[in-house]
Design an enzyme around this catalytic site. Structure first.
Site, PDB file in Angstrom:
ATOM      1  N   GLY A 112       4.849 123.604 -17.690  1.00  0.00           N
ATOM      2  CA  GLY A 112       3.963 123.899 -16.563  1.00  0.00           C
ATOM      3  C   GLY A 112       4.679 124.587 -15.421  1.00  0.00           C
ATOM      4  O   GLY A 112       4.067 125.340 -14.653  1.00  0.00           O
ATOM      5  N   ALA A 136       4.743 119.866 -16.460  1.00  0.00           N
ATOM      6  CA  ALA A 136       3.750 118.855 -16.113  1.00  0.00           C
ATOM      7  C   ALA A 136       4.448 117.505 -16.186  1.00  0.00           C
ATOM      8  O   ALA A 136       5.463 117.355 -16.880  1.00  0.00           O
ATOM      9  CB  ALA A 136       2.593 118.920 -17.097  1.00  0.00           C
TER      10      ALA A 136
HETATM   11  N1  CO8 Z   1       7.882 114.984 -16.323  1.00  0.00           N
HETATM   12  C1  CO8 Z   1       8.270 113.781 -15.810  1.00  0.00           C
HETATM   13  N2  CO8 Z   1       9.551 113.493 -15.506  1.00  0.00           N
HETATM   14  C2  CO8 Z   1      10.481 114.442 -15.730  1.00  0.00           C
HETATM   15  C3  CO8 Z   1      10.156 115.695 -16.252  1.00  0.00           C
HETATM   16  C4  CO8 Z   1       8.785 115.963 -16.554  1.00  0.00           C
HETATM   17  N3  CO8 Z   1       8.361 117.147 -17.027  1.00  0.00           N
HETATM   18  N4  CO8 Z   1      11.287 116.409 -16.379  1.00  0.00           N
HETATM   19  C5  CO8 Z   1      12.294 115.625 -15.916  1.00  0.00           C
HETATM   20  N5  CO8 Z   1      11.802 114.450 -15.541  1.00  0.00           N
HETATM   21  C6  CO8 Z   1      12.554 113.308 -14.968  1.00  0.00           C
HETATM   22  C7  CO8 Z   1      13.377 112.625 -16.034  1.00  0.00           C
HETATM   23  O1  CO8 Z   1      12.602 111.719 -16.782  1.00  0.00           O
HETATM   24  C8  CO8 Z   1      14.445 111.933 -15.183  1.00  0.00           C
HETATM   25  O2  CO8 Z   1      13.880 110.783 -14.629  1.00  0.00           O
HETATM   26  P1  CO8 Z   1      14.823 109.435 -14.557  1.00  0.00           P
HETATM   27  O3  CO8 Z   1      15.912 109.796 -13.607  1.00  0.00           O
HETATM   28  O4  CO8 Z   1      13.871 108.404 -14.018  1.00  0.00           O
HETATM   29  O5  CO8 Z   1      15.297 109.185 -15.931  1.00  0.00           O
HETATM   30  C9  CO8 Z   1      14.646 112.932 -14.041  1.00  0.00           C
HETATM   31  O6  CO8 Z   1      13.492 113.783 -14.035  1.00  0.00           O
HETATM   32  C10 CO8 Z   1      15.860 113.811 -14.212  1.00  0.00           C
HETATM   33  O7  CO8 Z   1      15.779 114.439 -15.486  1.00  0.00           O
HETATM   34  P2  CO8 Z   1      16.918 114.340 -16.617  1.00  0.00           P
HETATM   35  O8  CO8 Z   1      17.741 113.107 -16.431  1.00  0.00           O
HETATM   36  O9  CO8 Z   1      16.257 114.559 -17.943  1.00  0.00           O
HETATM   37  O10 CO8 Z   1      17.793 115.606 -16.188  1.00  0.00           O
HETATM   38  P3  CO8 Z   1      18.748 116.451 -17.150  1.00  0.00           P
HETATM   39  O11 CO8 Z   1      19.527 117.347 -16.243  1.00  0.00           O
HETATM   40  O12 CO8 Z   1      19.469 115.587 -18.103  1.00  0.00           O
HETATM   41  O13 CO8 Z   1      17.735 117.367 -18.022  1.00  0.00           O
HETATM   42  C11 CO8 Z   1      15.836 118.787 -18.367  1.00  0.00           C
HETATM   43  C12 CO8 Z   1      16.945 118.352 -17.415  1.00  0.00           C
HETATM   44  C13 CO8 Z   1      16.448 119.531 -19.559  1.00  0.00           C
HETATM   45  C14 CO8 Z   1      14.931 119.765 -17.599  1.00  0.00           C
HETATM   46  C15 CO8 Z   1      15.039 117.570 -18.857  1.00  0.00           C
HETATM   47  O14 CO8 Z   1      14.668 116.777 -17.727  1.00  0.00           O
HETATM   48  C16 CO8 Z   1      13.800 117.883 -19.610  1.00  0.00           C
HETATM   49  O15 CO8 Z   1      13.873 118.277 -20.758  1.00  0.00           O
HETATM   50  N6  CO8 Z   1      12.599 117.727 -18.970  1.00  0.00           N
HETATM   51  C17 CO8 Z   1      11.339 117.924 -19.612  1.00  0.00           C
HETATM   52  C18 CO8 Z   1      11.044 119.381 -19.792  1.00  0.00           C
HETATM   53  C19 CO8 Z   1       9.739 119.572 -20.510  1.00  0.00           C
HETATM   54  O16 CO8 Z   1       9.577 119.226 -21.658  1.00  0.00           O
HETATM   55  N7  CO8 Z   1       8.758 120.177 -19.804  1.00  0.00           N
HETATM   56  C20 CO8 Z   1       7.466 120.460 -20.364  1.00  0.00           C
HETATM   57  C21 CO8 Z   1       6.523 119.347 -20.080  1.00  0.00           C
HETATM   58  S1  CO8 Z   1       4.965 119.604 -20.890  1.00  0.00           S
HETATM   59  C22 CO8 Z   1       4.158 120.689 -19.890  1.00  0.00           C
HETATM   60  O17 CO8 Z   1       4.658 121.131 -18.901  1.00  0.00           O
HETATM   61  C23 CO8 Z   1       2.789 121.047 -20.307  1.00  0.00           C
HETATM   62  C24 CO8 Z   1       2.068 121.840 -19.237  1.00  0.00           C
HETATM   63  C25 CO8 Z   1       0.609 121.985 -19.522  1.00  0.00           C
HETATM   64  C26 CO8 Z   1      -0.104 120.682 -19.382  1.00  0.00           C
HETATM   65  C27 CO8 Z   1      -1.537 120.911 -19.617  1.00  0.00           C
HETATM   66  C28 CO8 Z   1      -2.395 119.817 -19.054  1.00  0.00           C
HETATM   67  C29 CO8 Z   1      -2.379 118.549 -19.821  1.00  0.00           C
END
Ligand code: CO8
Length: 266
Positions: free
Chosen positions: A117, A72
């Site tokens: 998500g 998400a």
């Molecule tokens: N949301 C928003 N932006 C994101 C997300 C995300 N889930 N994941 C990555 N991005 C963005 C980063 O902020 C970054 O943006 P910017 O370039 O502006 O800094 C860009 O994407 C590239 O990401 P990274 O630089 O972090 O890339 P890396 O290769 O270093 O890392 C990862 C990749 C490991 C996947 C890392 O991006 C990460 O950990 N992402 C988050 C993963 C996460 O925690 N996902 C779970 C989110 S919570 C969820 O999904 C709940 C679902 C249910 C919701 C229920 C309703 C409310």
């Protein structure tokens, strides 16, 4: 009945050819994070695909090399209120339910990160193919939250309670081979071959009798929510209903005549 496709999609790409639709989450700069608008576009597109008789199988994948969907959109999660969060989760669950229940095979082609998500979305699909470079997991615990798109429920049903709890409580991303070992994905394929494999599988499923495909998906999904005896009655009812189809006659006749069946979805 047909339902119009959305005229414009900001966050998805849709391509349709030869009974197969390819739906691509298209926010590669944020690793295809699922924001409200993306989920709403998914909802409207899935409904249109469901009612489009020319489409018999769907492939869902992510744009770019890195991600299927990294979860998400955390920008939206960071500012949510209790009632807003609940509404958001229910809206997302509804979209994933539509995918699970659309009555056509939806193949998740997991081309990279499928986290939070994104993993929940993949689990709502009928089958999951993972690139050997894919990483899956439910990292919500690391954000101090819990899954909200039914991840606690689908994961436990897919891989069993103990394995689900480990994935959910550690929040660690697992690689494609480990996901395969757990039963979270059906197949692992070399990344370069992922879409070709997904298309081959989609074509195989698209050639099957569409009503039988719909009933099988329905019997498995609904049956898992019923006591076994009731689920058997449900299956028997669908078995009776399928006898009313032209495709049943065509399929059995083709076997007896030693030729390939041509199913029409009637
Ligand atoms: N949301 C928003 N932006 C994101 C997300 C995300 N889930 N994941 C990555 N991005 C963005 C980063 O902020 C970054 O943006 P910017 O370039 O502006 O800094 C860009 O994407 C590239 O990401 P990274 O630089 O972090 O890339 P890396 O290769 O270093 O890392 C990862 C990749 C490991 C996947 C890392 O991006 C990460 O950990 N992402 C988050 C993963 C996460 O925690 N996902 C779970 C989110 S919570 C969820 O999904 C709940 C679902 C249910 C919701 C229920 C309703 C409310």
């Amino acid at each position: 009945m047909t339902l119009a496709y959305p005229e414009h999609l900001n966050n998805l790409l849709l391509e349709r050819a030869d009974a197969i639709a390819v739906l691509t989450l298209n926010r590669p700069k944020v690793l295809n994070a699922l924001n409200t608008e993306t989920l709403d576009e998914l909802r409207r597109t899935i409904l249109a695909l469901k009612h489009d008789e020319t489409v018999r199988a769907v492939i869902l994948t992510g744009a770019g090399e890195k991600a299927f969907a990294a979860g998400a959109d955390i920008n939206e999660l960071a500012v949510q209120s209790p009632s807003g969060g609940r509404d958001h989760a229910i809206r997302g669950q509804h979209v994933l339910d539509l995918i699970e229940q659309m009555g056509k095979p939806v193949i998740a082609a997991i081309n990279g990160y499928a986290l939070g998500g994104g993993c929940e979305l993949a689990m709502a699909c009928t089958l999951r193919l993972a690139a050997d470079t894919a990483k899956l997991g439910q990292p919500e615990i690391n954000l101090g939250i819990v899954p909200g798109y039914a991840g606690t429920q689908r994961l436990a049903r897919l891989v069993g309670r103990g394995r689900a709890l480990e994935v959910l409580l550690t929040g660690e991303a697992i690689d494609a081979q480990e996901a395969y070992r757990l039963g979270l994905v059906n197949r692992v394929v070399p990344a370069a071959e992922l879409m070709a494999e997904a298309r081959t599988l989609a074509a195989t499923l698209a050639a099957k009798a569409p009503i039988a495909v719909r009933y099988i998906i329905d019997a498995v999904n609904k049956g898992l929510q019923m006591p076994f005896a009731e689920a058997q009655v449900y299956e028997a009812t669908l078995f009776g209903l399928i006898a009313s189809t032209e495709d049943m006659r065509e399929g059995t006749r083709a076997f007896l005549e030693k030729r390939k069946a041509a199913f029409k979805g009637k």
